[in-house]
Enzyme design. Structure first.
Site, PDB file in Angstrom:
ATOM      1  N   ASP A  27      39.208   3.207  -0.243  1.00 12.91           N
ATOM      2  CA  ASP A  27      40.200   2.653   0.704  1.00 12.91           C
ATOM      3  C   ASP A  27      39.827   1.323   1.361  1.00 12.91           C
ATOM      4  O   ASP A  27      40.068   1.138   2.570  1.00 12.91           O
ATOM      5  CB  ASP A  27      40.506   3.695   1.799  1.00 12.91           C
ATOM      6  N   GLU A  75      44.631   4.701   0.101  1.00 13.30           N
ATOM      7  CA  GLU A  75      45.446   5.700   0.799  1.00 13.30           C
ATOM      8  C   GLU A  75      46.849   5.139   0.981  1.00 13.30           C
ATOM      9  O   GLU A  75      47.014   4.028   1.475  1.00 13.30           O
ATOM     10  CB  GLU A  75      44.840   6.040   2.166  1.00 13.30           C
ATOM     11  N   LYS A 132      46.055   7.758  -3.457  1.00 17.08           N
ATOM     12  CA  LYS A 132      45.942   9.101  -2.875  1.00 17.08           C
ATOM     13  C   LYS A 132      46.796   9.212  -1.621  1.00 17.08           C
ATOM     14  O   LYS A 132      46.795   8.322  -0.780  1.00 17.08           O
ATOM     15  CB  LYS A 132      44.473   9.407  -2.554  1.00 17.08           C
ATOM     16  N   LYS A 135      43.537  12.093   2.860  1.00 15.82           N
ATOM     17  CA  LYS A 135      42.253  11.500   3.226  1.00 15.82           C
ATOM     18  C   LYS A 135      41.258  11.666   2.084  1.00 15.82           C
ATOM     19  O   LYS A 135      40.503  10.756   1.770  1.00 15.82           O
ATOM     20  CB  LYS A 135      41.720  12.142   4.516  1.00 15.82           C
ATOM     21  N   VAL A 160      35.683   3.052   3.413  1.00 11.24           N
ATOM     22  CA  VAL A 160      36.042   3.352   4.802  1.00 11.24           C
ATOM     23  C   VAL A 160      37.086   4.469   4.864  1.00 11.24           C
ATOM     24  O   VAL A 160      37.845   4.651   3.928  1.00 11.24           O
ATOM     25  CB  VAL A 160      36.598   2.093   5.497  1.00 11.24           C
ATOM     26  N   THR A 161      37.129   5.202   6.016  1.00  4.85           N
ATOM     27  CA  THR A 161      36.142   5.180   7.067  1.00  4.85           C
ATOM     28  C   THR A 161      35.165   6.338   6.865  1.00  4.85           C
ATOM     29  O   THR A 161      35.504   7.348   6.269  1.00  4.85           O
ATOM     30  CB  THR A 161      36.793   5.292   8.468  1.00  4.85           C
ATOM     31  N   CYS A 165      38.014   9.297   5.477  1.00  2.26           N
ATOM     32  CA  CYS A 165      38.248   9.400   4.037  1.00  2.26           C
ATOM     33  C   CYS A 165      36.967   9.512   3.220  1.00  2.26           C
ATOM     34  O   CYS A 165      36.962  10.163   2.169  1.00  2.26           O
ATOM     35  CB  CYS A 165      39.109   8.231   3.572  1.00  2.26           C
ATOM     36  N   GLN A 205      20.618  19.573   6.596  1.00  2.00           N
ATOM     37  CA  GLN A 205      20.402  20.864   5.923  1.00  2.00           C
ATOM     38  C   GLN A 205      20.052  20.679   4.445  1.00  2.00           C
ATOM     39  O   GLN A 205      20.598  21.345   3.568  1.00  2.00           O
ATOM     40  CB  GLN A 205      21.646  21.749   6.046  1.00  2.00           C
TER      41      GLN A 205
HETATM   42  N1  TIU Z   1      40.699   5.656   4.701  1.00  2.00           N
HETATM   43  C1  TIU Z   1      40.668   6.297   5.864  1.00  2.00           C
HETATM   44  O1  TIU Z   1      39.625   6.666   6.359  1.00  2.00           O
HETATM   45  N2  TIU Z   1      41.888   6.490   6.488  1.00  2.00           N
HETATM   46  C2  TIU Z   1      42.026   6.628   7.841  1.00  2.00           C
HETATM   47  O2  TIU Z   1      43.113   6.896   8.334  1.00  2.00           O
HETATM   48  N3  TIU Z   1      40.914   6.430   8.572  1.00  2.00           N
HETATM   49  C3  TIU Z   1      40.811   6.428   9.944  1.00  2.00           C
HETATM   50  O3  TIU Z   1      39.687   6.319  10.423  1.00  2.00           O
HETATM   51  N4  TIU Z   1      41.885   6.501  10.688  1.00  2.00           N
END
Ligand code: TIU
Length: 224
Positions: A27, A75, A132, A135, A160-161, A165, A205
């Site tokens: 993403d 996304e 996709k 997430k 990210v993030t 995701c 872990q």
């Molecule tokens: N790609 C992804 O992480 N989508 C999000 O909406 N991330 C947020 O941190 N909001």
């Protein structure tokens, strides 16, 4: 080039197998990273994500030079939004939400400028792009099928993030039997505390979800 190489990582070295690995960049889209995009419009500090661009660029260059498989995810939703869960649409009670007109076209809608991948990391011809709706990169996509057909068993995960995701995708991959190596300088969160904790949760872990390393470690191994 040797086919298996140990990458220094936590909680212990990751045995990267060049015959069975792929890079999965999550993403890195304009709406999440660019000033003036949807992410910044929501009040987020995009500089926390933008520091990942240069490490990802260097990693992707080294990965391509080694002729390994690189994949990209985005996304987003169909223009008619039939794949957008109503719960996702209204979550956050924001005045502007997914599907609405945003600063770079309709927010998180496929085909819109803000939905596309930033120019610095633009997919090369032949590199699969996974669109996709969720997430996680496995939910409602053909990612698992593509990886199976290519005999991929290990994923180097960036993007990210970190806590959203990236973490969701690593957990989905883990349950499907993939080993994931997450590169800390190539993943980013709008929130520094979630960046740190998101990485800790992966490697805790004994590597409950995977391994954590950095781009230099992978680039050096590929160059050796
Ligand atoms: N790609 C992804 O992480 N989508 C999000 O909406 N991330 C947020 O941190 N909001």
């Amino acid at each position: 080039m040797r086919k298996t190489m140990d990458i220094p990582a936590e909680p212990y070295a990751f045995a990267l197998n060049l015959r069975q690995c792929a890079l999965l960049i999550i993403d890195m889209q304009r709406d999440f990273l660019e000033p003036g995009g949807f992410g910044e419009m929501l009040g987020n500090d995009v500089s926390q994500l933008r520091r990942t661009i240069e490490p990802n660029r260097r990693l992707l260059a080294a990965w391509r030079a080694a002729r390994l498989l690189a994949m990209h995810t985005r996304e987003g939703h169909r223009p008619d939004l039939v794949d957008l869960p109503p719960a996702k649409k209204i979550r956050g009670r924001s005045a502007t939400c997914i599907g609405d007109a945003g600063p770079m076209g309709r927010i998180l809608v496929r085909g819109e400028p803000g939905h596309d991948i930033i120019s610095e990391l633009y997919p090369a011809s032949g590199e699969p792009v996974i669109d996709k709706p969720g997430k996680g990169a496995f939910w409602a996509t053909d990612l698992h099928a593509i990886l199976q057909h290519r005999g991929i068993k290990q994923l180097v995960v960036t993007g990210v993030t970190t806590e959203v995701c990236v973490n969701t995708t690593v957990r989905e991959a883990n349950d499907r039997g993939y080993d994931c190596l997450v590169l800390e300088d190539c993943v980013g969160s709008y929130f520094p505390e979630f960046q740190a904790t998101g990485l800790k949760m992966i490697k805790a872990q004994g590597g409950i979800f995977g391994w954590v390393s950095n781009s230099d470690a992978v680039i050096e191994a590929l160059a050796a």
